[in-house]
Design a protein around this motif. Structure first.
Motif, PDB file in Angstrom:
ATOM      1  N   UNK A 176       0.970  -1.217   0.222  1.00  0.00           N
ATOM      2  CA  UNK A 176      -0.190   0.078  -0.139  1.00  0.00           C
ATOM      3  C   UNK A 176       1.216   0.811   0.186  1.00  0.00           C
ATOM      4  N   UNK A 177       2.117   1.050  -0.861  1.00  0.00           N
ATOM      5  CA  UNK A 177       2.697   2.353  -1.190  1.00  0.00           C
ATOM      6  C   UNK A 177       2.891   3.106  -2.163  1.00  0.00           C
ATOM      7  N   UNK A 178       1.369   2.114  -3.093  1.00  0.00           N
ATOM      8  CA  UNK A 178       1.266   2.358  -4.095  1.00  0.00           C
ATOM      9  C   UNK A 178      -0.321   3.423  -3.962  1.00  0.00           C
ATOM     10  N   UNK A 179      -0.615   3.881  -5.419  1.00  0.00           N
ATOM     11  CA  UNK A 179      -1.620   4.278  -5.560  1.00  0.00           C
ATOM     12  C   UNK A 179      -3.234   3.206  -5.110  1.00  0.00           C
ATOM     13  N   UNK A 180      -4.228   3.967  -4.864  1.00  0.00           N
ATOM     14  CA  UNK A 180      -5.192   3.087  -4.588  1.00  0.00           C
ATOM     15  C   UNK A 180      -5.472   1.915  -5.666  1.00  0.00           C
ATOM     16  N   UNK A 191     -12.328  -5.763   8.628  1.00  0.00           N
ATOM     17  CA  UNK A 191     -11.481  -4.590   9.679  1.00  0.00           C
ATOM     18  C   UNK A 191     -10.772  -3.179   8.806  1.00  0.00           C
ATOM     19  N   UNK A 192     -10.706  -2.313   8.581  1.00  0.00           N
ATOM     20  CA  UNK A 192      -9.736  -1.893   7.819  1.00  0.00           C
ATOM     21  C   UNK A 192      -9.006  -0.596   8.817  1.00  0.00           C
ATOM     22  N   UNK A 193      -7.754  -0.310   8.696  1.00  0.00           N
ATOM     23  CA  UNK A 193      -6.937   0.962   9.098  1.00  0.00           C
ATOM     24  C   UNK A 193      -6.671   2.142   8.185  1.00  0.00           C
ATOM     25  N   UNK A 194      -6.693   3.165   8.792  1.00  0.00           N
ATOM     26  CA  UNK A 194      -5.830   4.506   7.662  1.00  0.00           C
ATOM     27  C   UNK A 194      -6.314   4.013   6.347  1.00  0.00           C
ATOM     28  N   UNK A 195      -5.116   4.638   5.864  1.00  0.00           N
ATOM     29  CA  UNK A 195      -5.188   4.386   3.967  1.00  0.00           C
ATOM     30  C   UNK A 195      -5.776   2.460   3.508  1.00  0.00           C
ATOM     31  N   UNK A 196      -5.845   1.645   4.587  1.00  0.00           N
ATOM     32  CA  UNK A 196      -6.647   0.795   3.847  1.00  0.00           C
ATOM     33  C   UNK A 196      -8.111   0.921   3.530  1.00  0.00           C
ATOM     34  N   UNK A 197      -8.304   1.904   4.120  1.00  0.00           N
ATOM     35  CA  UNK A 197     -10.324   2.186   3.718  1.00  0.00           C
ATOM     36  C   UNK A 197      -9.936   2.622   3.287  1.00  0.00           C
ATOM     37  N   UNK A 198      -9.021   3.640   2.163  1.00  0.00           N
ATOM     38  CA  UNK A 198      -9.349   3.886   0.678  1.00  0.00           C
ATOM     39  C   UNK A 198      -9.152   3.281  -0.631  1.00  0.00           C
ATOM     40  N   UNK A 232     -11.851   2.219  -2.621  1.00  0.00           N
ATOM     41  CA  UNK A 232     -11.424   1.785  -4.383  1.00  0.00           C
ATOM     42  C   UNK A 232     -12.652   0.325  -5.309  1.00  0.00           C
ATOM     43  N   UNK A 233     -12.766  -0.638  -4.704  1.00  0.00           N
ATOM     44  CA  UNK A 233     -12.637  -1.096  -4.819  1.00  0.00           C
ATOM     45  C   UNK A 233     -14.148  -1.549  -4.625  1.00  0.00           C
ATOM     46  N   UNK A 234     -14.655  -1.120  -3.578  1.00  0.00           N
ATOM     47  CA  UNK A 234     -16.479  -0.739  -3.606  1.00  0.00           C
ATOM     48  C   UNK A 234     -16.686   0.050  -4.399  1.00  0.00           C
ATOM     49  N   UNK A 235     -16.332   0.967  -5.088  1.00  0.00           N
ATOM     50  CA  UNK A 235     -16.684   2.601  -5.742  1.00  0.00           C
ATOM     51  C   UNK A 235     -16.267   2.432  -7.073  1.00  0.00           C
ATOM     52  N   UNK A 236     -15.530   1.014  -7.528  1.00  0.00           N
ATOM     53  CA  UNK A 236     -15.313   0.969  -8.558  1.00  0.00           C
ATOM     54  C   UNK A 236     -15.370  -0.275  -9.081  1.00  0.00           C
ATOM     55  N   UNK A 237     -16.543  -1.372  -9.558  1.00  0.00           N
ATOM     56  CA  UNK A 237     -17.184  -2.323  -9.658  1.00  0.00           C
ATOM     57  C   UNK A 237     -16.603  -2.929 -11.458  1.00  0.00           C
TER      58      UNK A 237
END
Length: 289
Positions: free
Chosen positions: A71-75, A103-110, A114-119
Motif C-alpha cells: 500500500x505504498x502505491x496509488x489505491x 476491518x480496515x485501518x488508515x489508508x487501507x480504508x481508501x 476504491x474496490x467498493x466504488x468501482x465495480x
C-alpha cells in the motif's frame, strides 16, 4: 450500550439475511492494513493479540484473513487494490465466504473504498462486493491528512514522519487533502454529495493522543509511537488521533462511534492504538461479527 446507528446495522443485516435466505451464511473476517508494504501484517501491523482476539468471534476460526499488500502505491494500482482483490477473492472462494466483515485501518480504508466504488474496474470486484456484509473502518484517511501535505512539501518535517507515514511514495502523495478531495469528487463513493457505497462503511474515530508518563494507558501500543503521534498532532485539529483529523476519519460512510464512547475507561485511541489490542477495541470488533 449499542448506538442507534449500530442497531441500524443489525436491522439491515437481518433484513438482508431473511430476504436472501442466507440464514446459514458462512461468516469471515479480513483485516486490511494501512500504508506500507506489508509481508507480515499479523505480527508487524496488528500484532497477534489483536488478531487472535478478533478470531474468537468466528464460528470457524479458519475464516480469518490477514492481508499483506504493497500500500505504498496509488489505491488503484495492481500492487494495492489489485493485491487486495486477489487476496479477498481467493479467500472468499477458498472458504465459501458469503458474509465477509472487513476491518480496515488508515489508508487501507481508501483502498477498500476504491474496490467498493468501482465495480467494473476488475472482474473480481463484484464477487467481493456481493460477499461483504460491511466494512468497519478505523482511523481512515477518507479526506486525506495534512501530514501527507507536509511530507510532500519536502521540508524538515518529512524526516520526523518517515516512521509513521513513509516518505514521498505514491500512497503518501495520494493522501494529500486536495488530492483526496479530487478522488472523492470523481472516483470514490460515500462522501457528502456523492452516491452511497454499496455496503455499509462504518467509522471508528480516534479523537486524541495521551502520553502521560505516569499513566499506564499511554503505553498501550508502544509509548514511543504514541509520543511521536503527540508531536504530529500539533499539525492537526484538536480532535485527531495524531495522524488524521476526526473529520477525515468520518468523511465517508457512516459514524459507528467515537473512541471514548465505547472504549474501556473512555480512553481515546491514538492512530497507533487503533490497530492494537487497546482499551477493549478488540472485543468490540469481535462482538460485531
Amino acid at each position: 450500550m449499542i448506538s442507534k446507528l449500530k442497531i441500524t446495522k443489525y436491522i439491515l443485516a437481518f433484513a438482508l439475511m431473511i430476504s436472501s435466505g442466507s440464514a446459514l451464511s458462512v461468516t469471515g473476517v479480513a483485516l486490511v492494513h494501512g500504508t506500507g508494504a506489508q509481508t507480515n501484517a499479523y505480527d508487524d501491523y496488528w500484532e497477534s493479540g489483536m488478531v487472535e482476539s478478533i478470531r474468537l468471534g468466528l464460528a470457524d476460526s479458519n475464516n480469518l484473513l490477514v492481508v499483506n499488500c504493497d500500500f505504498e502505491e496509488y489505491m488503484w494500482d495492481a500492487a494495492s487494490s489489485g493485491c487486495l482483490a486477489t487476496q479477498l477473492y481467493n479467500f472468499i472462494n477458498a472458504r465459501n465466504i458469503d458474509d465477509l466483515v472487513v476491518i480496515t485501518h488508515s489508508n487501507g480504508g481508501n483502498v477498500m473504498r476504491w474496490i467498493l466504488s468501482n465495480p467494473t474496474w476488475d472482474s473480481r470486484y463484484p464477487t467481493i462486493i456481493n460477499s461483504v456484509r460491511w466494512v468497519n473502518a478505523i482511523g481512515t484517511t477518507s479526506a486525506g491528512t495534512p501530514l501527507a501535505d507536509a511530507v510532500m512539501s519536502g521540508n524538515v518535517f518529512e524526516a520526523s514522519l518517515g516512521w509513521l507515514l513513509g516518505y514521498q511514495s505514491d500512497a503518501v502523495r495520494m493522501q494529500q487533502t486536495s488530492w483526496m478531495d479530487y478522488y472523492n469528487t470523481n472516483w470514490l463513493l460515500g462522501t457528502a454529495g456523492r452516491p452511497t457505497l454499496p455496503v455499509g462503511f462504518w467509522n471508528i474515530v480516534g479523537s486524541d493522543v495521551e502520553t502521560a508518563v505516569w499513566d499506564s494507558d499511554s503505553y498501550c501500543g508502544g509509548y514511543t509511537l504514541n509520543l511521536g503521534l503527540e508531536i504530529t498532532k500539533a499539525w492537526l485539529n484538536s480532535c485527531a488521533d495524531g495522524f488524521v483529523d476526526c473529520t477525515s476519519q468520518n468523511a465517508a460512510g457512516s459514524l459507528w462511534f467515537y473512541d471514548t464512547t465505547y472504549t474501556a475507561g473512555g480512553e481515546p485511541l491514538s492512530h497507533n492504538q487503533s490497530r492494537r489490542q487497546c482499551f477493549n477495541l478488540d472485543v468490540i470488533l469481535r462482538n460485531d461479527l
